[in-house]
Design a protein around this motif. Structure first.
Motif, PDB file in Angstrom:
ATOM      1  N   THR A 290      38.782  35.951  32.090  1.00 42.09           N
ATOM      2  CA  THR A 290      37.563  36.764  32.075  1.00 42.09           C
ATOM      3  C   THR A 290      36.769  36.438  30.826  1.00 42.09           C
ATOM      4  OG1 THR A 290      38.515  38.611  30.855  1.00 42.09           O
ATOM      5  CG2 THR A 290      38.733  38.679  33.250  1.00 42.09           C
ATOM      6  N   ARG A 291      35.503  36.745  30.860  1.00 45.48           N
ATOM      7  CA  ARG A 291      34.657  36.540  29.676  1.00 45.48           C
ATOM      8  C   ARG A 291      34.610  37.793  28.803  1.00 45.48           C
ATOM      9  NH1 ARG A 291      31.569  31.845  30.079  1.00 45.48           N
ATOM     10  NH2 ARG A 291      31.448  31.021  32.188  1.00 45.48           N
ATOM     11  N   ASP A 292      34.849  38.935  29.419  1.00 47.71           N
ATOM     12  CA  ASP A 292      34.731  40.218  28.731  1.00 47.71           C
ATOM     13  C   ASP A 292      36.107  40.698  28.274  1.00 47.71           C
ATOM     14  OD1 ASP A 292      34.847  43.365  29.060  1.00 47.71           O
ATOM     15  OD2 ASP A 292      32.767  42.814  28.590  1.00 47.71           O
TER      16      ASP A 292
ATOM     17  N   ARG B 156      37.207  44.136  29.724  1.00 49.99           N
ATOM     18  CA  ARG B 156      37.605  44.000  31.137  1.00 49.99           C
ATOM     19  C   ARG B 156      38.984  43.365  31.233  1.00 49.99           C
ATOM     20  NH1 ARG B 156      36.340  43.730  36.310  1.00 49.99           N
ATOM     21  NH2 ARG B 156      36.836  41.883  37.550  1.00 49.99           N
TER      22      ARG B 156
END
Length: 88
Positions: A51-53, A56
């Motif tokens: 994920t990039r976040d 999250r």
């Protein structure tokens, strides 16, 4: 896990929990055989959550790591670039 099928089952279960928590299929890579299949009497496999976040990713990992099967240790590597850490 002591047995390869137990390690695999634990990661399949973790992947299912990731999906239930809202992970997209493109964010889950695996489960897959580990580069080193057995170490110190334990069977290894891996699952990559991409994920990039950060928030999250943390939420997804918390959902995946709940109640691991008995006899299985789930380990999180936040920067999986080097298998050397696992081998130490």
């Amino acid at each position: 896990a002591k047995r390869p099928e137990a390690a695999w089952h634990a990661l399949e279960r973790a992947a299912a929990r990731l999906v239930t928590a809202g992970a997209e299929p493109s964010e889950i890579l695996g489960p897959a055989p580990a580069p080193v299949a057995r170490l110190r009497g334990r069977s290894l496999a891996h699952l990559l959550v991409k994920t990039r976040d950060v928030a999250r990713r943390s939420m997804l990992l918390e959902a995946a790591l709940v109640d691991p099967p008995r006899g299985v240790t789930l380990r999180v590597d936040l920067d999986p670039r080097d298998i050397g850490e696992v081998l130490e």
